[in-house]
Design a protein around this motif. Structure first.
Motif, PDB file in Angstrom:
ATOM      1  N   ASP A  37     -24.490 -21.331 -30.106  1.00  9.58           N
ATOM      2  CA  ASP A  37     -25.426 -20.504 -30.860  1.00  9.58           C
ATOM      3  C   ASP A  37     -26.596 -20.059 -29.980  1.00  9.58           C
ATOM      4  O   ASP A  37     -26.982 -18.896 -29.980  1.00  9.58           O
ATOM      5  CB  ASP A  37     -25.924 -21.300 -32.071  1.00  9.58           C
ATOM      6  N   THR A  38     -27.146 -20.984 -29.199  1.00  9.17           N
ATOM      7  CA  THR A  38     -28.253 -20.659 -28.305  1.00  9.17           C
ATOM      8  C   THR A  38     -27.818 -19.676 -27.229  1.00  9.17           C
ATOM      9  O   THR A  38     -28.560 -18.758 -26.876  1.00  9.17           O
ATOM     10  CB  THR A  38     -28.812 -21.941 -27.662  1.00  9.17           C
ATOM     11  N   GLY A  39     -26.615 -19.835 -26.706  1.00  7.58           N
ATOM     12  CA  GLY A  39     -26.104 -18.901 -25.714  1.00  7.58           C
ATOM     13  C   GLY A  39     -25.970 -17.493 -26.256  1.00  7.58           C
ATOM     14  O   GLY A  39     -26.310 -16.513 -25.571  1.00  7.58           O
ATOM     15  N   VAL A  40     -25.507 -17.371 -27.500  1.00 10.00           N
ATOM     16  CA  VAL A  40     -25.411 -16.051 -28.124  1.00 10.00           C
ATOM     17  C   VAL A  40     -26.795 -15.436 -28.291  1.00 10.00           C
ATOM     18  O   VAL A  40     -26.985 -14.238 -28.063  1.00 10.00           O
ATOM     19  CB  VAL A  40     -24.671 -16.150 -29.482  1.00 10.00           C
ATOM     20  N   HIS A  41     -27.778 -16.251 -28.649  1.00 14.09           N
ATOM     21  CA  HIS A  41     -29.150 -15.750 -28.795  1.00 14.09           C
ATOM     22  C   HIS A  41     -29.690 -15.241 -27.460  1.00 14.09           C
ATOM     23  O   HIS A  41     -30.312 -14.170 -27.404  1.00 14.09           O
ATOM     24  CB  HIS A  41     -30.075 -16.836 -29.330  1.00 14.09           C
ATOM     25  N   VAL A  42     -29.446 -15.992 -26.400  1.00 17.70           N
ATOM     26  CA  VAL A  42     -29.936 -15.583 -25.078  1.00 17.70           C
ATOM     27  C   VAL A  42     -29.283 -14.267 -24.651  1.00 17.70           C
ATOM     28  O   VAL A  42     -29.950 -13.368 -24.134  1.00 17.70           O
ATOM     29  CB  VAL A  42     -29.680 -16.704 -24.042  1.00 17.70           C
ATOM     30  N   VAL A  43     -27.984 -14.139 -24.891  1.00 20.15           N
ATOM     31  CA  VAL A  43     -27.279 -12.902 -24.525  1.00 20.15           C
ATOM     32  C   VAL A  43     -27.812 -11.723 -25.335  1.00 20.15           C
ATOM     33  O   VAL A  43     -28.035 -10.632 -24.790  1.00 20.15           O
ATOM     34  CB  VAL A  43     -25.755 -13.070 -24.713  1.00 20.15           C
ATOM     35  N   MET A  44     -28.048 -11.916 -26.612  1.00 15.31           N
ATOM     36  CA  MET A  44     -28.550 -10.816 -27.442  1.00 15.31           C
ATOM     37  C   MET A  44     -29.938 -10.354 -26.997  1.00 15.31           C
ATOM     38  O   MET A  44     -30.213  -9.155 -26.955  1.00 15.31           O
ATOM     39  CB  MET A  44     -28.569 -11.225 -28.914  1.00 15.31           C
ATOM     40  N   VAL A  45     -30.812 -11.285 -26.673  1.00 16.51           N
ATOM     41  CA  VAL A  45     -32.150 -10.901 -26.218  1.00 16.51           C
ATOM     42  C   VAL A  45     -32.062 -10.212 -24.860  1.00 16.51           C
ATOM     43  O   VAL A  45     -32.757  -9.226 -24.605  1.00 16.51           O
ATOM     44  CB  VAL A  45     -33.085 -12.131 -26.162  1.00 16.51           C
ATOM     45  N   ALA A  46     -31.192 -10.699 -23.982  1.00 10.27           N
ATOM     46  CA  ALA A  46     -31.057 -10.092 -22.658  1.00 10.27           C
ATOM     47  C   ALA A  46     -30.496  -8.681 -22.739  1.00 10.27           C
ATOM     48  O   ALA A  46     -30.843  -7.827 -21.920  1.00 10.27           O
ATOM     49  CB  ALA A  46     -30.165 -10.959 -21.773  1.00 10.27           C
ATOM     50  N   ILE A  47     -29.646  -8.410 -23.706  1.00  6.47           N
ATOM     51  CA  ILE A  47     -29.090  -7.065 -23.854  1.00  6.47           C
ATOM     52  C   ILE A  47     -30.175  -6.072 -24.255  1.00  6.47           C
ATOM     53  O   ILE A  47     -30.193  -4.933 -23.791  1.00  6.47           O
ATOM     54  CB  ILE A  47     -27.937  -7.072 -24.877  1.00  6.47           C
ATOM     55  N   GLY A  48     -31.105  -6.484 -25.088  1.00  6.38           N
ATOM     56  CA  GLY A  48     -32.154  -5.582 -25.543  1.00  6.38           C
ATOM     57  C   GLY A  48     -33.328  -5.448 -24.589  1.00  6.38           C
ATOM     58  O   GLY A  48     -34.216  -4.640 -24.808  1.00  6.38           O
ATOM     59  N   TYR A  49     -33.322  -6.223 -23.506  1.00  8.09           N
ATOM     60  CA  TYR A  49     -34.458  -6.205 -22.573  1.00  8.09           C
ATOM     61  C   TYR A  49     -34.305  -5.082 -21.551  1.00  8.09           C
ATOM     62  O   TYR A  49     -33.211  -4.813 -21.060  1.00  8.09           O
ATOM     63  CB  TYR A  49     -34.555  -7.549 -21.857  1.00  8.09           C
ATOM     64  N   ILE A  50     -35.403  -4.427 -21.226  1.00 13.36           N
ATOM     65  CA  ILE A  50     -35.448  -3.410 -20.179  1.00 13.36           C
ATOM     66  C   ILE A  50     -36.449  -3.891 -19.136  1.00 13.36           C
ATOM     67  O   ILE A  50     -37.624  -4.127 -19.466  1.00 13.36           O
ATOM     68  CB  ILE A  50     -35.886  -2.041 -20.738  1.00 13.36           C
ATOM     69  N   PRO A  51     -36.027  -4.071 -17.881  1.00 12.94           N
ATOM     70  CA  PRO A  51     -36.976  -4.525 -16.849  1.00 12.94           C
ATOM     71  C   PRO A  51     -38.131  -3.533 -16.695  1.00 12.94           C
ATOM     72  O   PRO A  51     -37.922  -2.332 -16.559  1.00 12.94           O
ATOM     73  CB  PRO A  51     -36.133  -4.576 -15.573  1.00 12.94           C
ATOM     74  N   GLY A  52     -39.326  -4.031 -16.772  1.00 11.67           N
ATOM     75  CA  GLY A  52     -40.512  -3.184 -16.664  1.00 11.67           C
ATOM     76  C   GLY A  52     -40.837  -2.431 -17.940  1.00 11.67           C
ATOM     77  O   GLY A  52     -41.703  -1.566 -17.946  1.00 11.67           O
ATOM     78  N   GLY A  53     -40.141  -2.748 -19.023  1.00 12.09           N
ATOM     79  CA  GLY A  53     -40.368  -2.058 -20.289  1.00 12.09           C
ATOM     80  C   GLY A  53     -41.628  -2.518 -20.986  1.00 12.09           C
ATOM     81  O   GLY A  53     -42.192  -3.568 -20.684  1.00 12.09           O
ATOM     82  N   THR A  54     -42.056  -1.721 -21.940  1.00 14.88           N
ATOM     83  CA  THR A  54     -43.251  -2.047 -22.710  1.00 14.88           C
ATOM     84  C   THR A  54     -42.867  -2.280 -24.169  1.00 14.88           C
ATOM     85  O   THR A  54     -41.736  -2.048 -24.581  1.00 14.88           O
ATOM     86  CB  THR A  54     -44.282  -0.905 -22.644  1.00 14.88           C
ATOM     87  N   ALA A  55     -43.832  -2.728 -24.940  1.00 19.66           N
ATOM     88  CA  ALA A  55     -43.615  -2.946 -26.366  1.00 19.66           C
ATOM     89  C   ALA A  55     -43.420  -1.604 -27.067  1.00 19.66           C
ATOM     90  O   ALA A  55     -43.990  -0.591 -26.656  1.00 19.66           O
ATOM     91  CB  ALA A  55     -44.801  -3.680 -26.971  1.00 19.66           C
ATOM     92  N   PRO A  56     -42.626  -1.563 -28.126  1.00 21.24           N
ATOM     93  CA  PRO A  56     -42.364  -0.288 -28.816  1.00 21.24           C
ATOM     94  C   PRO A  56     -43.503   0.129 -29.747  1.00 21.24           C
ATOM     95  O   PRO A  56     -43.318   0.295 -30.949  1.00 21.24           O
ATOM     96  CB  PRO A  56     -41.083  -0.581 -29.588  1.00 21.24           C
ATOM     97  N   ILE A  57     -44.680   0.279 -29.191  1.00 17.44           N
ATOM     98  CA  ILE A  57     -45.855   0.702 -29.956  1.00 17.44           C
ATOM     99  C   ILE A  57     -46.322   2.024 -29.359  1.00 17.44           C
ATOM    100  O   ILE A  57     -46.695   2.087 -28.186  1.00 17.44           O
ATOM    101  CB  ILE A  57     -46.978  -0.349 -29.895  1.00 17.44           C
ATOM    102  N   PHE A  58     -46.286   3.064 -30.164  1.00 13.33           N
ATOM    103  CA  PHE A  58     -46.681   4.384 -29.678  1.00 13.33           C
ATOM    104  C   PHE A  58     -48.183   4.564 -29.841  1.00 13.33           C
ATOM    105  O   PHE A  58     -48.720   4.464 -30.935  1.00 13.33           O
ATOM    106  CB  PHE A  58     -45.934   5.488 -30.438  1.00 13.33           C
TER     107      PHE A  58
END
Length: 118
Positions: A37-58
């Motif tokens: 379960d923890t491994g699936v959580h880590v993979v899901m968060v890593a998929i949504g991550y963008i290196p150098g990205g910012t928070a989705p606040i306009f």
């Protein structure tokens, strides 16, 4: 960095799946499920991550036109938070069943619980 996090996530999934398939002790099976379960959580968060990205606040610092490649996707993180709560509840339920099984049977070995199988 992201490849390392994905590798760790997939490694946790593999260890958890291996533990579920090879261990016959119910407590160890519960631990293996939690690792999976923890491994699936880590993979899901890593998929949504963008290196150098910012928070989705306009705001004035982030224009709508430049948001496509620079904003971290918040959906996987929100789904993982929900999945963590559900996983915790499922783990607590499994541990409760394991405690009741140990109290009534005196053992947590899955091989000794054959009369409960269909």
């Amino acid at each position: 960095m992201m490849h390392m996090v994905l590798t760790i996530g997939f490694l946790l999934v593999c260890i958890g799946f291996w533990g579920l398939m090879t261990r016959r002790d119910i407590f160890r099976m519960i631990i293996s499920f939690s690792l999976l379960d923890t491994g699936v959580h880590v993979v899901m968060v890593a998929i949504g991550y963008i290196p150098g990205g910012t928070a989705p606040i306009f705001d004035e610092g982030l224009a709508v036109e430049g948001a496509i490649g620079n904003v971290v996707d918040p959906i996987p993180s929100a789904l993982v938070l929900t999945a963590i709560v559900i996983g915790l509840a499922v783990t607590a339920l499994m541990l409760g069943f394991a405690i009741r099984l140990h109290a009534s049977r005196g053992s947590l070995a899955a091989d000794e619980l054959k009369e409960l199988k269909w």
